[in-house]
Design a protein around this motif. Structure first.
Motif, PDB file in Angstrom:
ATOM      1  N   SER A   3      65.068  -5.284 -51.625  1.00  0.00           N
ATOM      2  CA  SER A   3      64.539  -5.625 -50.295  1.00  0.00           C
ATOM      3  C   SER A   3      65.042  -6.991 -49.835  1.00  0.00           C
ATOM      4  O   SER A   3      65.346  -7.191 -48.649  1.00  0.00           O
ATOM      5  N   ILE A   4      65.174  -7.935 -50.766  1.00  0.00           N
ATOM      6  CA  ILE A   4      65.708  -9.258 -50.414  1.00  0.00           C
ATOM      7  C   ILE A   4      67.177  -9.139 -50.025  1.00  0.00           C
ATOM      8  O   ILE A   4      67.658  -9.810 -49.099  1.00  0.00           O
ATOM      9  N   ALA A   5      67.907  -8.254 -50.721  1.00  0.00           N
ATOM     10  CA  ALA A   5      69.323  -8.047 -50.398  1.00  0.00           C
ATOM     11  C   ALA A   5      69.480  -7.482 -48.991  1.00  0.00           C
ATOM     12  O   ALA A   5      70.416  -7.835 -48.261  1.00  0.00           O
ATOM     13  N   GLU A   6      68.558  -6.612 -48.580  1.00  0.00           N
ATOM     14  CA  GLU A   6      68.626  -6.022 -47.240  1.00  0.00           C
ATOM     15  C   GLU A   6      68.358  -7.051 -46.148  1.00  0.00           C
ATOM     16  O   GLU A   6      68.744  -6.849 -44.992  1.00  0.00           O
ATOM     17  N   GLU A   7      67.699  -8.134 -46.512  1.00  0.00           N
ATOM     18  CA  GLU A   7      67.401  -9.190 -45.543  1.00  0.00           C
ATOM     19  C   GLU A   7      68.576 -10.148 -45.358  1.00  0.00           C
ATOM     20  O   GLU A   7      68.477 -11.104 -44.585  1.00  0.00           O
ATOM     21  N   GLY A   8      69.650  -9.923 -46.092  1.00  0.00           N
ATOM     22  CA  GLY A   8      70.848 -10.736 -45.906  1.00  0.00           C
ATOM     23  C   GLY A   8      70.871 -12.003 -46.727  1.00  0.00           C
ATOM     24  O   GLY A   8      71.411 -13.025 -46.279  1.00  0.00           O
ATOM     25  N   PHE A   9      70.320 -11.958 -47.934  1.00  0.00           N
ATOM     26  CA  PHE A   9      70.296 -13.153 -48.781  1.00  0.00           C
ATOM     27  C   PHE A   9      71.631 -13.364 -49.506  1.00  0.00           C
ATOM     28  O   PHE A   9      71.844 -14.386 -50.128  1.00  0.00           O
ATOM     29  N   GLY A  10      72.532 -12.439 -49.418  1.00  0.00           N
ATOM     30  CA  GLY A  10      73.802 -12.559 -50.151  1.00  0.00           C
ATOM     31  C   GLY A  10      73.742 -11.928 -51.524  1.00  0.00           C
ATOM     32  O   GLY A  10      74.360 -12.425 -52.477  1.00  0.00           O
TER      33      GLY A  10
ATOM     34  N   MET B 214      72.607   6.308 -82.562  1.00  0.00           N
ATOM     35  CA  MET B 214      72.359   5.129 -81.737  1.00  0.00           C
ATOM     36  C   MET B 214      73.070   5.238 -80.392  1.00  0.00           C
ATOM     37  O   MET B 214      72.495   4.929 -79.335  1.00  0.00           O
ATOM     38  N   LEU B 215      74.330   5.698 -80.417  1.00  0.00           N
ATOM     39  CA  LEU B 215      75.075   5.850 -79.171  1.00  0.00           C
ATOM     40  C   LEU B 215      74.458   6.938 -78.290  1.00  0.00           C
ATOM     41  O   LEU B 215      74.404   6.793 -77.061  1.00  0.00           O
ATOM     42  N   ASP B 216      73.999   8.025 -78.910  1.00  0.00           N
ATOM     43  CA  ASP B 216      73.329   9.074 -78.137  1.00  0.00           C
ATOM     44  C   ASP B 216      72.060   8.536 -77.476  1.00  0.00           C
ATOM     45  O   ASP B 216      71.740   8.888 -76.334  1.00  0.00           O
ATOM     46  N   LYS B 217      71.358   7.679 -78.205  1.00  0.00           N
ATOM     47  CA  LYS B 217      70.150   7.074 -77.647  1.00  0.00           C
ATOM     48  C   LYS B 217      70.500   6.172 -76.468  1.00  0.00           C
ATOM     49  O   LYS B 217      69.802   6.166 -75.439  1.00  0.00           O
ATOM     50  N   CYS B 218      71.595   5.416 -76.603  1.00  0.00           N
ATOM     51  CA  CYS B 218      72.036   4.548 -75.504  1.00  0.00           C
ATOM     52  C   CYS B 218      72.446   5.376 -74.289  1.00  0.00           C
ATOM     53  O   CYS B 218      72.169   4.996 -73.145  1.00  0.00           O
ATOM     54  N   ARG B 219      73.093   6.516 -74.527  1.00  0.00           N
ATOM     55  CA  ARG B 219      73.526   7.361 -73.413  1.00  0.00           C
ATOM     56  C   ARG B 219      72.340   7.984 -72.684  1.00  0.00           C
ATOM     57  O   ARG B 219      72.387   8.198 -71.474  1.00  0.00           O
ATOM     58  N   SER B 220      71.306   8.318 -73.447  1.00  0.00           N
ATOM     59  CA  SER B 220      70.152   8.986 -72.840  1.00  0.00           C
ATOM     60  C   SER B 220      69.356   8.054 -71.935  1.00  0.00           C
ATOM     61  O   SER B 220      68.623   8.505 -71.054  1.00  0.00           O
ATOM     62  N   GLN B 221      69.507   6.751 -72.147  1.00  0.00           N
ATOM     63  CA  GLN B 221      68.784   5.787 -71.321  1.00  0.00           C
ATOM     64  C   GLN B 221      69.536   5.543 -70.017  1.00  0.00           C
ATOM     65  O   GLN B 221      70.767   5.557 -69.980  1.00  0.00           O
ATOM     66  N   ALA B 222      68.788   5.311 -68.962  1.00  0.00           N
ATOM     67  CA  ALA B 222      69.408   5.033 -67.668  1.00  0.00           C
ATOM     68  C   ALA B 222      70.117   3.684 -67.719  1.00  0.00           C
ATOM     69  O   ALA B 222      69.608   2.713 -68.292  1.00  0.00           O
ATOM     70  N   ALA B 223      71.304   3.643 -67.148  1.00  0.00           N
ATOM     71  CA  ALA B 223      72.066   2.392 -67.131  1.00  0.00           C
ATOM     72  C   ALA B 223      71.327   1.354 -66.302  1.00  0.00           C
ATOM     73  O   ALA B 223      70.791   1.665 -65.230  1.00  0.00           O
ATOM     74  N   PRO B 224      71.249   0.112 -66.776  1.00  0.00           N
ATOM     75  CA  PRO B 224      70.509  -0.918 -66.033  1.00  0.00           C
ATOM     76  C   PRO B 224      71.173  -1.254 -64.703  1.00  0.00           C
ATOM     77  O   PRO B 224      72.399  -1.287 -64.593  1.00  0.00           O
ATOM     78  N   VAL B 225      70.338  -1.489 -63.705  1.00  0.00           N
ATOM     79  CA  VAL B 225      70.828  -1.892 -62.387  1.00  0.00           C
ATOM     80  C   VAL B 225      70.967  -3.407 -62.369  1.00  0.00           C
ATOM     81  O   VAL B 225      70.075  -4.133 -62.822  1.00  0.00           O
ATOM     82  N   LYS B 226      72.097  -3.884 -61.846  1.00  0.00           N
ATOM     83  CA  LYS B 226      72.354  -5.326 -61.813  1.00  0.00           C
ATOM     84  C   LYS B 226      72.707  -5.752 -60.390  1.00  0.00           C
ATOM     85  O   LYS B 226      73.211  -4.953 -59.596  1.00  0.00           O
ATOM     86  N   PHE B 227      72.443  -7.029 -60.119  1.00  0.00           N
ATOM     87  CA  PHE B 227      72.712  -7.587 -58.793  1.00  0.00           C
ATOM     88  C   PHE B 227      73.525  -8.868 -58.937  1.00  0.00           C
ATOM     89  O   PHE B 227      73.279  -9.665 -59.855  1.00  0.00           O
ATOM     90  N   ILE B 228      74.472  -9.035 -58.013  1.00  0.00           N
ATOM     91  CA  ILE B 228      75.251 -10.274 -57.960  1.00  0.00           C
ATOM     92  C   ILE B 228      74.727 -11.112 -56.796  1.00  0.00           C
ATOM     93  O   ILE B 228      74.659 -10.645 -55.648  1.00  0.00           O
ATOM     94  N   VAL B 229      74.353 -12.336 -57.116  1.00  0.00           N
ATOM     95  CA  VAL B 229      73.833 -13.266 -56.106  1.00  0.00           C
ATOM     96  C   VAL B 229      74.917 -14.298 -55.819  1.00  0.00           C
ATOM     97  O   VAL B 229      75.319 -15.059 -56.708  1.00  0.00           O
ATOM     98  N   ALA B 230      75.396 -14.322 -54.578  1.00  0.00           N
ATOM     99  CA  ALA B 230      76.449 -15.273 -54.198  1.00  0.00           C
ATOM    100  C   ALA B 230      75.847 -16.659 -53.998  1.00  0.00           C
ATOM    101  O   ALA B 230      74.834 -16.820 -53.304  1.00  0.00           O
ATOM    102  N   THR B 231      76.450 -17.666 -54.613  1.00  0.00           N
ATOM    103  CA  THR B 231      75.950 -19.042 -54.477  1.00  0.00           C
ATOM    104  C   THR B 231      76.489 -19.717 -53.216  1.00  0.00           C
ATOM    105  O   THR B 231      75.831 -20.592 -52.641  1.00  0.00           O
ATOM    106  N   GLY B 232      77.684 -19.315 -52.779  1.00  0.00           N
ATOM    107  CA  GLY B 232      78.256 -19.924 -51.575  1.00  0.00           C
ATOM    108  C   GLY B 232      78.524 -21.402 -51.777  1.00  0.00           C
ATOM    109  O   GLY B 232      79.113 -21.822 -52.783  1.00  0.00           O
ATOM    110  N   ASP B 233      78.037 -22.214 -50.813  1.00  0.00           N
ATOM    111  CA  ASP B 233      78.236 -23.662 -50.911  1.00  0.00           C
ATOM    112  C   ASP B 233      77.083 -24.349 -51.626  1.00  0.00           C
ATOM    113  O   ASP B 233      77.043 -25.576 -51.721  1.00  0.00           O
ATOM    114  N   LYS B 234      76.135 -23.571 -52.128  1.00  0.00           N
ATOM    115  CA  LYS B 234      74.986 -24.141 -52.838  1.00  0.00           C
ATOM    116  C   LYS B 234      75.309 -24.259 -54.323  1.00  0.00           C
ATOM    117  O   LYS B 234      76.184 -23.573 -54.853  1.00  0.00           O
TER     118      LYS B 234
END
Length: 354
Positions: free
Chosen positions: A172-179, A104-124
């Motif tokens: 692409s949204i991140a490149e537009e400066g959405f935070g 099971m661990l070998d199977k997990c290693r063979s898979q590409a690690a998921p890409v994650k994004f942090i969205v800043a809420t700011g004052d919202k």
């Protein structure tokens, strides 16, 4: 004359009686010896008969004892075979579990690690941030696939896209400066056992490369071995170093033995999950625990620490999965799931096997 004649007559009779007595005495003696010999023969016969009976009884007892002993031996052999078969079954089950978990661990290693994004809420607010982000995503991708959205402690959002198209849309949204910022995945960790305590952490990678040229570690590779912390008994002359490494370096040194100073050190992947000594939960240490009371690591009952747990020798219970073992047991199903999650979120650089 008459008296003298009577005397002679009596004398003759007396002599005749003496002759009779002398004649009968040998016969009496002979009869007595015969009787004695007969008695001896009878005694010998009786003794022989009794000895024969005793011999039969002894043989019977010996036979019974031997049969009992053989029965005991056979029972012991049967129980030994049974216990041996039970042990072999248990070992087989344990081995199969380890093999399954390794697969099971070998199977997990063979898979590409998921890409994650942090969205800043700011004052919202969190809800307003979700609505704005969703509008932006849908405008570029009519069928977005979001695997997970988690609210972090600071109020920001952690998004995990489920497919490549959604990932590129959020980029692409991140490149537009959405935070929005892309988070890096975990780097692989290894633990190097029995390292000389006198070796400084900044010299560790260089010593590995110098003493083990067969690993073919370049100068760049040595910079990609970053010691994070050390563990092991404080009074020992050796320590265990936990290091973060680059995926390429991980492939070169994992499950290897290296020479360091006067020691041959073993290197394996470090898959330990931090557990709190106070609440027995995973993911944080006691210094950062927000629980108001301690929980026993042996019984999962609140109100006392593990060191003073009164239920150490009683029925044990895991505070995380409820299993019949301590909270730190390797078989804890919750711990196993956390290890798998950590492996999935680790960047192994496209490794297919370990």
């Amino acid at each position: 004359m008459i008296i003298y004649g009577r005397y002679l007559e009596l004398k003759e009779r007396l002599e005749e009686k003496k002759k009779k007595v002398e004649f009968e005495i040998p016969s009496v003696k002979q009869t007595t010896s015969d009787i004695n010999s007969a008695e001896l023969v009878t005694t010998d016969i009786e003794e022989g008969t009794s000895n024969t009976k005793k011999g039969k009884r002894m043989r019977k007892r010996k036979t019974k004892a031997e049969s009992k002993e053989s029965t005991k031996r056979s029972d012991a052999e049967d129980s030994g075979r049974d216990s041996g078969s039970e042990r072999s079954k248990t070992e087989t089950i344990k081995k199969s579990k380890k093999e399954k978990e390794k697969e099971m661990l070998d199977k997990c290693r063979s898979q590409a690690a998921p890409v994650k994004f942090i969205v800043a809420t700011g004052d919202k607010t969190i809800e307003d941030t979700k609505k704005i982000l969703w509008t932006q995503v849908v405008s570029k991708n009519k069928t977005p696939k979001i695997k997970e959205l988690v609210t972090l402690k600071g109020g920001d959002l952690l998004i995990t896209p489920a497919d490549e198209k959604t990932k590129e849309t959020i980029k692409s949204i991140a490149e537009e400066g959405f935070g929005i910022t892309q988070t890096g995945n975990f780097a692989p960790k290894v633990i190097i056992y029995d390292v000389d305590r006198q070796i400084a952490p900044e010299d560790l990678s260089k010593r590995i490369a110098e003493q083990n040229p067969e690993l073919e570690l370049s100068e760049l590779d040595t910079k990609r071995i970053v010691p994070r912390f050390r563990t092991g008994p404080k009074e020992d002359l050796t320590v265990h170093w936990v290091c973060e490494v680059h995926p390429e370096v991980f492939r070169k040194i994992n499950n290897r033995r290296v020479y360091l100073s006067y020691s041959l050190c073993r290197i394996t992947e470090y898959l330990n999950i931090t557990i709190c000594n106070k609440c027995q939960k995973f993911g944080h240490i006691a210094a950062k625990c927000k629980s108001l009371e301690d929980t026993g690591g042996y019984c999962a009952i609140a109100g006392h620490r593990s060191e003073t747990c009164p239920n150490k020798d009683k029925n044990r219970k895991c505070a995380n999965c409820g299993g019949p073992y301590t909270s730190r047991h390797a078989g804890c199903s919750y711990k196993v799931s956390r290890v798998r999650l950590m492996v999935r979120n680790t960047n192994y650089g496209g490794l297919t096997s370990q």
